[in-house]
Design an enzyme around this catalytic site. Structure first.
Site, mmCIF file in Angstrom:
data_model
loop_
_atom_site.group_PDB
_atom_site.id
_atom_site.type_symbol
_atom_site.label_atom_id
_atom_site.label_comp_id
_atom_site.label_asym_id
_atom_site.label_seq_id
_atom_site.Cartn_x
_atom_site.Cartn_y
_atom_site.Cartn_z
ATOM 1 N N TYR A 1 0.851 -1.192 0.000
ATOM 2 C CA TYR A 1 0.000 0.000 0.000
ATOM 3 C C TYR A 1 0.882 1.235 0.000
ATOM 4 O O TYR A 1 1.814 1.342 0.793
ATOM 5 C CB TYR A 1 -0.896 -0.010 1.234
ATOM 6 C CG TYR A 1 -1.786 1.200 1.384
ATOM 7 C CD1 TYR A 1 -2.858 1.411 0.518
ATOM 8 C CD2 TYR A 1 -1.559 2.126 2.393
ATOM 9 C CE1 TYR A 1 -3.691 2.515 0.665
ATOM 10 C CE2 TYR A 1 -2.384 3.234 2.550
ATOM 11 C CZ TYR A 1 -3.443 3.422 1.681
ATOM 12 O OH TYR A 1 -4.253 4.525 1.835
ATOM 13 N N ASP B 1 9.350 3.077 -0.450
ATOM 14 C CA ASP B 1 8.310 3.711 0.357
ATOM 15 C C ASP B 1 8.627 3.391 1.809
ATOM 16 O O ASP B 1 8.267 2.335 2.327
ATOM 17 C CB ASP B 1 6.933 3.181 -0.045
ATOM 18 C CG ASP B 1 5.799 3.828 0.737
ATOM 19 O OD1 ASP B 1 6.086 4.480 1.774
ATOM 20 O OD2 ASP B 1 4.641 3.678 0.337
ATOM 21 N N LYS C 1 5.006 9.533 8.792
ATOM 22 C CA LYS C 1 4.762 9.002 10.130
ATOM 23 C C LYS C 1 5.768 9.512 11.158
ATOM 24 O O LYS C 1 5.543 10.545 11.775
ATOM 25 C CB LYS C 1 4.707 7.478 10.093
ATOM 26 C CG LYS C 1 3.551 6.951 9.226
ATOM 27 C CD LYS C 1 3.361 5.474 9.350
ATOM 28 C CE LYS C 1 2.282 4.961 8.397
ATOM 29 N NZ LYS C 1 0.921 5.383 8.739
#
Length: 453
Positions: A168, A263, A291
């Site tokens: 994802y 990623d 994050k």
């Protein structure tokens, strides 16, 4: 079934007892608030996995967080292994981060101009990830990946992308193909509203399968701009790269003139202080971050060599902008987080807690005759109710999701908050002391028995 409460079978002291399970009455205010939320938001939530669609039941509404704990609106306390889905590697409400946010907010929330904290956070990131030379801050991991796609296409003059089934990369249209995480949790691997033309340039490969990647390159040798990968997959459950896999991706991208994109929105500063690039010794061309660099505030970033980043406006012709990008409050939170995480022993405490938790759970499962597998990488962990090994998306889909749902609720009633989906990694922090992990394993010991029914 072996006796989980026998001394020789028990990885935690028998004197450490799990709390008595909570009853439905203990969640009354959460239930009321969720009834109201369903009249206000789609499915009652503002991000799909929060809806408990994979595990059933009604979501718990949280009121505050500190250290390794969450407290809900009914006053119940939970040991937390979601960690705001990754940012809380220091635990919640770390005093250094809170102080930095409060001090900076008092000076103004957003200027819409350059500010010194942007420079400070950029230098901190680039020091920890020396393979990167220039960085651009954005407001989320999704925004970072959207920008990376545009950058890769601009720099190469090519259109196609490779992604992996079950990985994802945010909710960018071009990447919502077998996207793992919330899409898999809800049984909708391809989002409505995404047109065939939008995903027409996206090629799918199988994680940990270099032959599938090579087949994509051979079919389109001069058309692939970039290959995007979560170097440690965290959105189909935690799945580690097999030895040589990331190195093989680097070789194929170099051979065919495509850009390798890591990623590291989840893995950055979590699987190692320098991220997966440091841990595995593989240098990507572009890195997406998020994050942890926001310390709990909305922050994302993308970074690369000076030559690649010079394509980005205003240095170059690839346009990308953001009103709140680099705002001082978010920069202060991220800077305080990375400074605290870089202190001697801090990151290692989180990694040690992840190892203690994972090994303890797998030991309990084995001793009870329960089919399970799992692992940890740095301060990320995972557990599948599956025979294993789980190497890719297809393997992950074989896991017993109904068993995970029962286990989730048995843990929730005992005061442990797990990701409400089999297909999510668990996040551990430096605030998860050995005593906290021991208390968690006492709950696992009982929850395994209850969920076996």
């Amino acid at each position: 079934m072996p006796d989980l409460f026998s001394p020789e079978a028990n990885p935690v002291p028998l004197s450490v007892l799990a709390p008595a399970p909570l009853t439905d009455d203990a969640f009354a205010r959460s239930a009321t608030l969720m009834q109201e939320a369903r009249t206000l938001f789609p499915g009652g939530v503002n991000s799909p996995v929060r809806a408990f669609g994979s595990v059933g039941g009604s979501p718990v509404v949280m009121a505050r967080a500190e250290g390794p704990y969450l407290w809900d609106e009914d006053g119940n306390r939970y040991i937390d292994y979601v960690g705001s889905w990754g940012p809380a590697i220091l635990g919640h409400s770390h005093p250094d981060v809170i102080q930095a946010v409060q001090h900076t907010a008092a000076q103004g929330l957003s200027f819409g101009t350059p500010n010194a904290l942007e420079n400070a956070l950029a230098k901190s990131v680039l020091r920890l990830m020396p393979h990167l030379a220039r960085i651009r801050f954005v407001n989320s991991g999704t925004e970072a990946v959207l920008s990376v796609i545009r950058l890769a296409r601009a720099a190469t003059g090519r259109s196609k992308l490779i992604k992996f089934e079950g990985c994802y990369h945010g909710h960018a249209d071009a990447l919502l193909l077998k996207a793992g995480s919330g899409a898999t949790t809800l049984g909708v691997p391809n989002s409505a509203g995404v047109t065939a033309n939008t995903v027409g340039d996206t090629l799918l490969a199988e994680f940990n399968n270099l032959a599938s990647v090579e087949a994509c390159f051979k079919a389109h040798p001069d058309a692939i701009a970039a290959l995007l990968v979560e170097p440690v997959a965290g959105n189909m459950g935690l799945i580690s790269p097999e030895p040589g896999f990331l190195q093989g991706l680097r070789q194929l991208c170099t051979q065919y003139g495509a850009l390798l994109v890591f990623d590291e929105v989840m893995t950055g500063f979590r699987v190692a202080l320098g991220g997966a690039a440091q841990l595995y010794g593989v240098q990507p061309d572009i890195t997406a971050l998020g994050k942890i660099i926001g310390g709990g505030m909305p922050v994302g970033a993308y970074a690369a060599t000076e030559a690649l980043m010079n394509w980005v406006s205003p240095a170059g012709p690839m346009y990308q902008a953001g009103t709140l990008s680099g705002n001082p409050v978010a920069m202060a939170a991220g800077l305080a987080t990375l400074q605290a995480l870089s202190a001697p022993g801090c990151w290692q405490r989180a990694a040690d807690a992840s190892e203690q938790l994972t090994n303890g759970m797998l030991s309990l499962c084995k001793q009870s005759g329960i089919t399970a597998c799992g692992g940890f990488v740095g301060a990320m962990a995972g557990l599948f109710f599956a025979e294993g090994p789980v190497k890719n998306y297809a393997d992950a889909l074989k896991a017993d999701t109904q068993r995970y749902a029962r286990f989730f609720h048995a843990m929730l009633r005992r005061g442990v908050y797990l990701p409400p989906s089999q297909f999510e990694a668990w996040f551990v922090s430096s605030a998860h002391t050995p005593d906290v992990i021991t208390a968690t394993l006492a709950c696992v010991r009982e929850a395994l028995i209850e969920s076996a029914a």
